[in-house]
Write a protein that holds these residues in place. Structure first.
Motif, mmCIF file in Angstrom:
data_model
loop_
_atom_site.group_PDB
_atom_site.id
_atom_site.type_symbol
_atom_site.label_atom_id
_atom_site.label_comp_id
_atom_site.label_asym_id
_atom_site.label_seq_id
_atom_site.Cartn_x
_atom_site.Cartn_y
_atom_site.Cartn_z
ATOM 1 N N TYR B 32 7.880 -0.961 -1.061
ATOM 2 C CA TYR B 32 8.320 -1.791 -2.167
ATOM 3 C C TYR B 32 8.432 -0.880 -3.392
ATOM 4 C CZ TYR B 32 6.633 -5.325 1.065
ATOM 5 O OH TYR B 32 6.422 -6.089 2.182
ATOM 6 N N LEU B 51 11.518 -6.010 -3.690
ATOM 7 C CA LEU B 51 10.648 -6.349 -2.563
ATOM 8 C C LEU B 51 11.467 -6.517 -1.290
ATOM 9 C CD1 LEU B 51 8.234 -8.914 -4.285
ATOM 10 C CD2 LEU B 51 8.003 -6.433 -4.066
ATOM 11 N N SER B 94 4.923 1.083 -3.302
ATOM 12 C CA SER B 94 3.769 0.451 -2.714
ATOM 13 C C SER B 94 4.109 0.094 -1.272
ATOM 14 C CB SER B 94 3.391 -0.814 -3.484
ATOM 15 O OG SER B 94 2.493 -1.624 -2.757
ATOM 16 N N GLY B 96 2.665 -2.489 0.016
ATOM 17 C CA GLY B 96 2.197 -3.859 0.147
ATOM 18 C C GLY B 96 0.757 -3.808 0.584
ATOM 19 N N GLY B 97 0.331 -4.632 1.492
ATOM 20 C CA GLY B 97 -1.034 -4.540 1.981
ATOM 21 C C GLY B 97 -2.040 -4.624 0.857
ATOM 22 N N TYR B 98 -2.730 -3.529 0.608
ATOM 23 C CA TYR B 98 -3.702 -3.482 -0.470
ATOM 24 C C TYR B 98 -3.066 -3.314 -1.851
ATOM 25 C CZ TYR B 98 -7.498 -3.148 2.908
ATOM 26 O OH TYR B 98 -8.391 -3.400 3.911
ATOM 27 N N ASN B 99 -1.712 -3.209 -1.911
ATOM 28 C CA ASN B 99 -0.999 -3.155 -3.195
ATOM 29 C C ASN B 99 -1.304 -1.875 -3.962
ATOM 30 O OD1 ASN B 99 0.760 -4.136 -5.093
ATOM 31 N ND2 ASN B 99 -0.688 -5.514 -6.076
ATOM 32 N N LYS B 100 -1.516 -0.775 -3.263
ATOM 33 C CA LYS B 100 -1.777 0.500 -3.927
ATOM 34 C C LYS B 100 -0.466 1.069 -4.435
ATOM 35 C CE LYS B 100 -3.517 5.166 -3.006
ATOM 36 N NZ LYS B 100 -4.229 6.021 -2.017
ATOM 37 N N LEU B 101 -0.371 1.300 -5.754
ATOM 38 C CA LEU B 101 0.820 1.866 -6.367
ATOM 39 C C LEU B 101 0.706 3.383 -6.438
ATOM 40 C CD1 LEU B 101 1.478 -0.570 -9.355
ATOM 41 C CD2 LEU B 101 2.837 -0.333 -7.280
#
Lengths: 114, 113
Positions: B32, B51, B94, B96-101
């Motif tokens: 994303y 997205l 990212s 997604g998942g844990y939304n780590k940028l």
């Protein structure tokens, strides 16, 4: 709606001293993030909390950095002892959940280590 | 591992001129994509995000970005910039998942009268 609050905004310390930063996320946000932004670089994730549990701390220098999120709301990030290379802006962000939820950032704390 | 490259550290431009801020990413899986903006003395704000669906996404203040999977790019454009667009712009990815940028190093846009 109040945004993410951080304090202090600026901090100057000498190397080997300790320092703590505080973050209050947006009300109702379950996920909280701490980022380190060194001058000239993009933010780097240090640690991520989901409620009061840690979901990612792979880039946190655990020998000197620690963070906690008691009761799943406010969070503190501590550095002890500080090194010159810790000079950076420390950003706190929060989001409703994980996945692709928008992260909202606070104004940051600018740390200078002399 | 994922990475983001912002090809220009600084972009000077005159008011009302068009601008493009370039962003390329590296990832072996679907990602994303985001653009964040940091105005002077303010925190990071989300400008726009991709997205899924249409590859062209727009922001409320006239910026747009197009996801190009074959070129692994997500360049940011505006046809006519204002003085108030002066800021630092960060591209991020990212899983997604844990939304780590994962952020790029940023591009400083300076709009001159």
């Amino acid at each position: 709606e109040a945004g993410v609050a951080q304090s202090p905004r600026y901090k100057i310390i000498e190397k080997r001293q300790s320092v703590a930063f505080w973050c209050n996320p947006i009300s109702g946000h379950a996920t909280l993030y701490w980022y380190q932004q060194i001058l000239g670089q993009g933010p780097k994730l240090l640690i991520q909390f989901q409620n009061n549990g840690v979901v990612d701390d792979s880039q946190l220098p655990k020998d000197r950095f620690s963070a906690e999120r008691l009761k799943g709301v406010d969070s503190t990030l501590k550095i002890q002892p500080a090194k010159l290379e810790d000079s950076a802006v420390y950003l706190c962000a929060s989001s409703l959940g994980q996945g692709t939820d928008t992260q909202y950032f606070g104004p940051g704390t600018r740390l200078t280590v002399l | 591992a994922q990475s983001v490259t912002q090809l220009d550290s600084q972009v000077p431009v005159f008011e009302e001129a068009p601008v493009e801020l370039r962003c390329n990413y590296s990832s072996s899986v679907s990602v994303y994509l985001f653009w964040y903006v940091q105005y002077p003395n303010q925190g990071l704000q989300l400008l726009l995000k991709y997205l899924s669906g249409s590859t062209l996404v727009e922001s409320i203040n006239g910026f747009e970005a197009e996801f190009n999977k074959s070129q692994t790019s997500f360049h940011l454009r505006k046809p006519s910039v204002h003085i108030s667009d002066t800021a630092e712009y960060f591209c991020a990815v990212s899983l997604g998942g844990y939304n780590k940028l994962i952020f790029g190093a940023g591009t400083r846009l300076a709009v001159h009268p």
